[in-house]
Design an enzyme around this catalytic site. Structure first.
Site, PDB file in Angstrom:
ATOM      1  N   CYS A 155       0.411  -1.515   0.253  1.00  0.00           N
ATOM      2  CA  CYS A 155       0.180  -0.281   0.537  1.00  0.00           C
ATOM      3  C   CYS A 155       0.951   0.997   0.264  1.00  0.00           C
ATOM      4  O   CYS A 155       1.726   1.064  -1.054  1.00  0.00           O
ATOM      5  CB  CYS A 155      -0.630  -0.240   1.366  1.00  0.00           C
ATOM      6  SG  CYS A 155      -1.774   1.272   0.854  1.00  0.00           S
ATOM      7  N   HIS A 192      -8.149  -4.419  -2.855  1.00  0.00           N
ATOM      8  CA  HIS A 192      -7.057  -4.140  -1.978  1.00  0.00           C
ATOM      9  C   HIS A 192      -6.578  -4.232  -0.829  1.00  0.00           C
ATOM     10  O   HIS A 192      -7.208  -4.508  -0.182  1.00  0.00           O
ATOM     11  CB  HIS A 192      -7.191  -1.825  -2.034  1.00  0.00           C
ATOM     12  CG  HIS A 192      -5.690  -1.745  -1.400  1.00  0.00           C
ATOM     13  ND1 HIS A 192      -4.617  -1.097  -2.263  1.00  0.00           N
ATOM     14  CD2 HIS A 192      -5.050  -1.047  -0.672  1.00  0.00           C
ATOM     15  CE1 HIS A 192      -4.434  -0.862  -1.495  1.00  0.00           C
ATOM     16  NE2 HIS A 192      -4.624  -0.804  -0.087  1.00  0.00           N
ATOM     17  N   ASP A 241      -9.582  -3.124  -7.039  1.00  0.00           N
ATOM     18  CA  ASP A 241      -8.916  -1.938  -5.840  1.00  0.00           C
ATOM     19  C   ASP A 241      -9.174  -1.002  -6.273  1.00  0.00           C
ATOM     20  O   ASP A 241      -8.927  -0.513  -7.137  1.00  0.00           O
ATOM     21  CB  ASP A 241      -7.240  -1.920  -6.239  1.00  0.00           C
ATOM     22  CG  ASP A 241      -6.796  -1.166  -5.327  1.00  0.00           C
ATOM     23  OD1 ASP A 241      -7.568  -0.326  -4.670  1.00  0.00           O
ATOM     24  OD2 ASP A 241      -5.756  -1.279  -4.883  1.00  0.00           O
TER      25      ASP A 241
END
Length: 291
Positions: free
Chosen positions: A168, A260, A225
């Protein structure tokens, strides 16, 4: 020296300035903003056969706390920097370090938000973004990662065989560091943002740096995502083909049905099949590039 004694000696060492660093210890457990933890899927890697725990890394304005894991009694191990999500070096990141150490790596995860605050103690993601990660300068991060590489070499690791991986927020940093440090041999970026707002803290983004990449990066992204639109991933793939030699050697792998944070085994976003596949790709990428 026992780990707790080593920890105490480092904290009390001359030059350790508590005023420079808000985060001076990593504590234990998972970040508050990630609660509740999905205990049924969270992976737990023991420290048997490892030297693992908190350390202090000298940086230009003091000493920064980090987590280190490596096979006990071995020297000249390849180094892998592990860069956290926005939640800092909590238990998931420490476990990733132990997983790498079990495979023969000297893994270091620095608390890169140490001067801005402790994201692990904040239960609101918007607050973490506004108060901590959004105020952490890229230039500071690059310098701190350089310091971690130097520190690892001073511990007997082989800093000439250097890799980096991040998740991330750390995925974005992985791209940036592979454009920053010519010593890096390989990077693996897990769902790192490729474009974004430009300001004094984040003056450039991965999509701006494809001409400057010095090490090939494997990007692992989720097709579902919502925070990283597919058009930005596709644009990045095109830019890599026109970039530096390292950029042209880079690859992006898209997991069509993954959201994600699909590698984050302690969260509902975890997708085991994709996470396992991505981990195997990471290992192959590092080994193929000499890390």
């Amino acid at each position: 020296m026992p780990q707790d004694a080593e920890f105490a000696s480092l904290v009390d060492a001359p030059g350790f300035d508590r005023r420079s660093f808000i985060v001076t210890a990593l504590g234990a457990g998972f970040a508050l903003a990630t609660q509740p933890v999905a205990a049924q899927t969270a992976i737990v890697t023991d420290a048997a056969g490892l030297v693992a725990g908190e350390v202090r890394v000298p940086v230009r304005d003091g000493q920064m706390v980090a987590y280190r894991a490596a096979p006990a009694g071995q020297q000249k191990l390849p180094v892998v920097l592990v860069v956290s999500e926005i939640f800092g070096v909590h238990e998931y990141i420490r476990d990733v370090c132990r997983r790498l150490a079990k495979l023969g790596y000297f893994a270091v995860a620095p608390e890169l938000f140490a001067r801005q605050g402790d994201p692990r103690s904040i239960d609101s993601i918007p607050d973490i973004l506004a108060r901590i990660t959004g105020r952490t300068p890229d230039a500071q991060v690059m310098a701190d990662l350089d310091a971690c590489v130097a520190w690892a070499g001073a511990q007997g690791a082989d800093a000439g065989r250097l890799g980096i991986t991040g998740f991330c927020w750390g995925g974005r940093i992985t791209w940036l560091y592979c454009a920053h440090n010519p010593a890096v041999r390989a990077g693996v970026a897990w769902y790192g943002r490729l474009v974004g707002a430009v300001n004094e803290f984040t003056p450039r983004h991965p999509a701006d740096l494809t001409g400057e990449l010095k090490a090939p990066v494997l990007g692992l992204y989720g097709g579902l995502d919502t925070g990283i639109p597919l058009d930005t991933v596709e644009a990045m793939e095109s830019a890599l083909k026109r970039g530096s030699p390292a950029a042209r050697a880079s690859e992006i792998h898209l997991y069509d049905n993954a959201p994600h944070a699909f590698h984050a085994d302690y969260r509902p976003s975890y997708r085991r099949e994709d996470a396992v596949d991505g981990w195997q790709r990471l290992l192959s990428w590092l080994r193929d590039k000499g890390v």
